[in-house]
Design an enzyme around this catalytic site. Structure first.
Site, PDB file in Angstrom:
ATOM      1  N   ARG A  56      38.214 -21.538   9.137  1.00  0.00           N
ATOM      2  CA  ARG A  56      39.147 -20.536   9.659  1.00  0.00           C
ATOM      3  C   ARG A  56      39.083 -20.478  11.191  1.00  0.00           C
ATOM      4  O   ARG A  56      40.090 -20.274  11.854  1.00  0.00           O
ATOM      5  CB  ARG A  56      38.842 -19.166   9.039  1.00  0.00           C
ATOM      6  CG  ARG A  56      39.037 -19.185   7.519  1.00  0.00           C
ATOM      7  CD  ARG A  56      39.005 -17.826   6.930  1.00  0.00           C
ATOM      8  NE  ARG A  56      40.070 -17.021   7.491  1.00  0.00           N
ATOM      9  CZ  ARG A  56      40.038 -15.691   7.563  1.00  0.00           C
ATOM     10  NH1 ARG A  56      38.991 -15.041   7.080  1.00  0.00           N
ATOM     11  NH2 ARG A  56      41.031 -15.023   8.088  1.00  0.00           N
ATOM     12  N   ASN A  87      42.725  -8.263  11.613  1.00  0.00           N
ATOM     13  CA  ASN A  87      42.625  -9.716  11.769  1.00  0.00           C
ATOM     14  C   ASN A  87      41.355 -10.092  12.521  1.00  0.00           C
ATOM     15  O   ASN A  87      40.985  -9.442  13.506  1.00  0.00           O
ATOM     16  CB  ASN A  87      43.849 -10.265  12.507  1.00  0.00           C
ATOM     17  CG  ASN A  87      45.126 -10.045  11.709  1.00  0.00           C
ATOM     18  OD1 ASN A  87      45.050  -9.710  10.526  1.00  0.00           O
ATOM     19  ND2 ASN A  87      46.268 -10.221  12.334  1.00  0.00           N
ATOM     20  N   VAL A  88      40.751 -11.192  12.089  1.00  0.00           N
ATOM     21  CA  VAL A  88      39.532 -11.661  12.747  1.00  0.00           C
ATOM     22  C   VAL A  88      39.859 -12.764  13.761  1.00  0.00           C
ATOM     23  O   VAL A  88      38.962 -13.307  14.392  1.00  0.00           O
ATOM     24  CB  VAL A  88      38.479 -12.139  11.720  1.00  0.00           C
ATOM     25  CG1 VAL A  88      37.956 -10.961  10.898  1.00  0.00           C
ATOM     26  CG2 VAL A  88      39.033 -13.215  10.780  1.00  0.00           C
ATOM     27  N   HIS A 104      37.644  -5.436  11.369  1.00  0.00           N
ATOM     28  CA  HIS A 104      36.980  -6.359  10.438  1.00  0.00           C
ATOM     29  C   HIS A 104      36.209  -7.450  11.177  1.00  0.00           C
ATOM     30  O   HIS A 104      35.885  -8.483  10.590  1.00  0.00           O
ATOM     31  CB  HIS A 104      38.002  -6.981   9.483  1.00  0.00           C
ATOM     32  CG  HIS A 104      38.542  -6.007   8.474  1.00  0.00           C
ATOM     33  ND1 HIS A 104      39.640  -6.253   7.678  1.00  0.00           N
ATOM     34  CD2 HIS A 104      38.114  -4.764   8.126  1.00  0.00           C
ATOM     35  CE1 HIS A 104      39.864  -5.213   6.887  1.00  0.00           C
ATOM     36  NE2 HIS A 104      38.964  -4.284   7.141  1.00  0.00           N
ATOM     37  N   CYS A 112      23.340 -11.739  14.180  1.00  0.00           N
ATOM     38  CA  CYS A 112      22.063 -11.983  13.509  1.00  0.00           C
ATOM     39  C   CYS A 112      21.806 -10.818  12.564  1.00  0.00           C
ATOM     40  O   CYS A 112      21.748  -9.664  13.017  1.00  0.00           O
ATOM     41  CB  CYS A 112      20.935 -12.082  14.545  1.00  0.00           C
ATOM     42  SG  CYS A 112      19.305 -12.157  13.762  1.00  0.00           S
ATOM     43  N   THR A 171      50.759  -5.892   7.109  1.00  0.00           N
ATOM     44  CA  THR A 171      49.596  -5.696   6.227  1.00  0.00           C
ATOM     45  C   THR A 171      50.073  -5.169   4.877  1.00  0.00           C
ATOM     46  O   THR A 171      50.993  -4.358   4.807  1.00  0.00           O
ATOM     47  CB  THR A 171      48.527  -4.778   6.856  1.00  0.00           C
ATOM     48  OG1 THR A 171      47.508  -4.520   5.880  1.00  0.00           O
ATOM     49  CG2 THR A 171      49.087  -3.466   7.361  1.00  0.00           C
ATOM     50  N   SER A 172      49.413  -5.647   3.807  1.00  0.00           N
ATOM     51  CA  SER A 172      49.839  -5.252   2.466  1.00  0.00           C
ATOM     52  C   SER A 172      49.376  -3.845   2.109  1.00  0.00           C
ATOM     53  O   SER A 172      49.807  -3.293   1.103  1.00  0.00           O
ATOM     54  CB  SER A 172      49.295  -6.245   1.434  1.00  0.00           C
ATOM     55  OG  SER A 172      47.881  -6.277   1.492  1.00  0.00           O
ATOM     56  N   ASN A 196      57.312  -5.111   8.325  1.00  0.00           N
ATOM     57  CA  ASN A 196      56.702  -6.040   7.377  1.00  0.00           C
ATOM     58  C   ASN A 196      57.773  -6.923   6.747  1.00  0.00           C
ATOM     59  O   ASN A 196      58.939  -6.540   6.681  1.00  0.00           O
ATOM     60  CB  ASN A 196      55.972  -5.248   6.274  1.00  0.00           C
ATOM     61  CG  ASN A 196      54.813  -6.025   5.678  1.00  0.00           C
ATOM     62  OD1 ASN A 196      54.838  -7.255   5.616  1.00  0.00           O
ATOM     63  ND2 ASN A 196      53.797  -5.324   5.231  1.00  0.00           N
ATOM     64  N   GLU A 198      57.904  -7.602   3.636  1.00  0.00           N
ATOM     65  CA  GLU A 198      58.352  -6.850   2.453  1.00  0.00           C
ATOM     66  C   GLU A 198      57.674  -5.489   2.495  1.00  0.00           C
ATOM     67  O   GLU A 198      56.553  -5.386   3.002  1.00  0.00           O
ATOM     68  CB  GLU A 198      57.996  -7.546   1.134  1.00  0.00           C
ATOM     69  CG  GLU A 198      57.152  -8.770   1.251  1.00  0.00           C
ATOM     70  CD  GLU A 198      56.873  -9.428  -0.079  1.00  0.00           C
ATOM     71  OE1 GLU A 198      55.924  -8.974  -0.748  1.00  0.00           O
ATOM     72  OE2 GLU A 198      57.600 -10.373  -0.413  1.00  0.00           O
TER      73      GLU A 198
HETATM   74  P1  OAD Z   1      47.539  -9.485   3.080  1.00  0.00           P
HETATM   75  O1  OAD Z   1      47.567 -10.946   2.808  1.00  0.00           O
HETATM   76  O2  OAD Z   1      47.006  -8.584   2.023  1.00  0.00           O
HETATM   77  O3  OAD Z   1      49.012  -8.988   3.432  1.00  0.00           O
HETATM   78  C1  OAD Z   1      49.817  -9.667   4.350  1.00  0.00           C
HETATM   79  C2  OAD Z   1      51.064  -8.866   4.598  1.00  0.00           C
HETATM   80  O4  OAD Z   1      51.796  -9.512   5.631  1.00  0.00           O
HETATM   81  C3  OAD Z   1      51.995  -8.745   3.386  1.00  0.00           C
HETATM   82  O5  OAD Z   1      52.403  -7.382   3.258  1.00  0.00           O
HETATM   83  C4  OAD Z   1      53.173  -9.637   3.742  1.00  0.00           C
HETATM   84  O6  OAD Z   1      54.397  -9.155   3.241  1.00  0.00           O
HETATM   85  C5  OAD Z   1      53.163  -9.557   5.263  1.00  0.00           C
HETATM   86  N1  OAD Z   1      53.739 -10.733   5.947  1.00  0.00           N
HETATM   87  C6  OAD Z   1      53.627 -12.036   5.623  1.00  0.00           C
HETATM   88  N2  OAD Z   1      54.271 -12.799   6.509  1.00  0.00           N
HETATM   89  C7  OAD Z   1      54.798 -11.955   7.442  1.00  0.00           C
HETATM   90  C8  OAD Z   1      55.579 -12.139   8.617  1.00  0.00           C
HETATM   91  N3  OAD Z   1      55.952 -13.342   9.039  1.00  0.00           N
HETATM   92  N4  OAD Z   1      55.941 -11.029   9.318  1.00  0.00           N
HETATM   93  C9  OAD Z   1      55.575  -9.788   8.904  1.00  0.00           C
HETATM   94  N5  OAD Z   1      54.855  -9.561   7.806  1.00  0.00           N
HETATM   95  C10 OAD Z   1      54.464 -10.625   7.079  1.00  0.00           C
HETATM   96  O7  OAD Z   1      46.749  -9.307   4.461  1.00  0.00           O
HETATM   97  P2  OAD Z   1      46.104  -7.966   5.085  1.00  0.00           P
HETATM   98  O8  OAD Z   1      46.881  -6.781   4.702  1.00  0.00           O
HETATM   99  O9  OAD Z   1      45.872  -8.242   6.514  1.00  0.00           O
HETATM  100  O10 OAD Z   1      39.721  -8.367   4.835  1.00  0.00           O
HETATM  101  O11 OAD Z   1      44.703  -7.952   4.334  1.00  0.00           O
HETATM  102  C11 OAD Z   1      43.805  -6.928   4.642  1.00  0.00           C
HETATM  103  C12 OAD Z   1      42.397  -7.430   4.519  1.00  0.00           C
HETATM  104  O12 OAD Z   1      42.208  -8.052   3.239  1.00  0.00           O
HETATM  105  C13 OAD Z   1      42.015  -8.529   5.499  1.00  0.00           C
HETATM  106  O13 OAD Z   1      41.609  -8.044   6.748  1.00  0.00           O
HETATM  107  C14 OAD Z   1      40.884  -9.214   4.795  1.00  0.00           C
HETATM  108  C15 OAD Z   1      41.509  -9.303   3.427  1.00  0.00           C
HETATM  109  O14 OAD Z   1      40.666  -9.474   2.372  1.00  0.00           O
HETATM  110  C16 OAD Z   1      38.476  -8.892   4.756  1.00  0.00           C
HETATM  111  O15 OAD Z   1      38.276 -10.106   4.667  1.00  0.00           O
HETATM  112  C17 OAD Z   1      37.395  -7.878   4.791  1.00  0.00           C
END
Ligand code: OAD
Length: 226
Positions: A56, A87-88, A104, A112, A171-172, A196, A198
């Site tokens: 990554r 986001n990382v 995150h 460490c 974010t979902s 978003n 969706e």
């Molecule tokens: P998700 O993969 O759960 O959600 C991604 C979101 O981005 C969805 O709602 C998509 O509809 C939207 N999306 C995709 N492409 C897009 C675009 N081009 N423009 C706008 N929106 C778009 O990712 P996160 O919500 O970030 O945590 O996930 C949250 C956490 O779950 C992450 O930080 C990570 C993961 O497990 C850890 O690893 C602790």
């Protein structure tokens, strides 16, 4: 500008070529989350987990910030705007953003778990790397795993309690505590807006549907003209 808190997720970096987690082909459809993103998984097989994050980190290095990162970077220069991201990756910083709260953690940092020291992560981390501070072979990526408490929660909750506007981008809304920020912001009297691809299913005062590279620059332009 009134106090604004922006929360971003993987959708912000999707158009830079970094995969999301839960979309079709998302990272959690290809990898077992419990193996690569939990302290228990790391204890069982540190080499596997480090390999996952090394890959990554390499993807991040090969990616470039997109128009949404650049627009948010401009906005971050305003005194009352705080960017909080799940986001990382470092694409907001590489677009010029300042003061980003990485709740995150960050792929570009190492931690460490014996003494708590942190430093810039090398491109490739290995299970027998020694901590620069205490020498223990106990280094890990400085990212937050499931079952761990995200960073800077007190600060984020304080910001949400004073926000006039809360904006959720890409974010979902499935992972807590970030998924609860919209409720905290609303309770504090903030207007809530989602940008978003969706609708996430959480309740926002307004949802704009489309790709981040279109919606975010347009929203930032609106904010800056107010
Ligand atoms: P998700 O993969 O759960 O959600 C991604 C979101 O981005 C969805 O709602 C998509 O509809 C939207 N999306 C995709 N492409 C897009 C675009 N081009 N423009 C706008 N929106 C778009 O990712 P996160 O919500 O970030 O945590 O996930 C949250 C956490 O779950 C992450 O930080 C990570 C993961 O497990 C850890 O690893 C602790």
């Amino acid at each position: 500008m009134k106090p604004v808190v922006v929360l971003s997720g993987a959708g912000l970096s999707a158009e830079s070529g970094l995969g999301t987690f839960r979309d079709v082909d998302g990272l959690w459809t290809q990898y077992d989350l419990s193996e690569v993103a939990t302290p228990e998984g790391f204890a069982r097989d540190p080499a596997l987990v480090l390999e996952f994050y090394n890959a990554r980190r390499a993807n991040m290095a090969a990616a470039a910030p997109n128009a949404a990162h650049r627009a948010l970077a401009q906005l971050s220069a305003e005194p009352d705007v705080t960017l909080v991201t799940q986001n990382v990756d470092d694409l907001l910083e590489r677009a010029g953003a300042t003061g980003v709260i990485h709740m995150h953690g960050e792929l570009s940092r190492a931690l460490c778990h014996a003494c708590g020291a942190r430093w810039d992560a090398p491109d490739v981390m290995a299970a027998d790397d020694a901590c620069a501070a205490c020498g223990a072979q106990a280094t890990r990526p400085d990212v937050v795993w499931f079952g761990e408490i995200p960073y800077r929660m007190e600060r984020i909750e304080a910001l949400l309690s004073e926000a006039a506007l809360f904006v959720s981008i890409g974010t979902s809304g499935t992972v807590y505590p970030a998924a609860g920020f919209v409720h905290l912001a609303r309770e504090a009297g903030a207007r809530t807006l989602e940008l978003n691809l969706e609708a996430s299913g959480s309740t926002f005062d307004e949802s704009r549907i489309g790709p981040a590279t279109e919606l975010v620059p347009a929203w930032v332009a609106e904010m800056r003209s107010e």
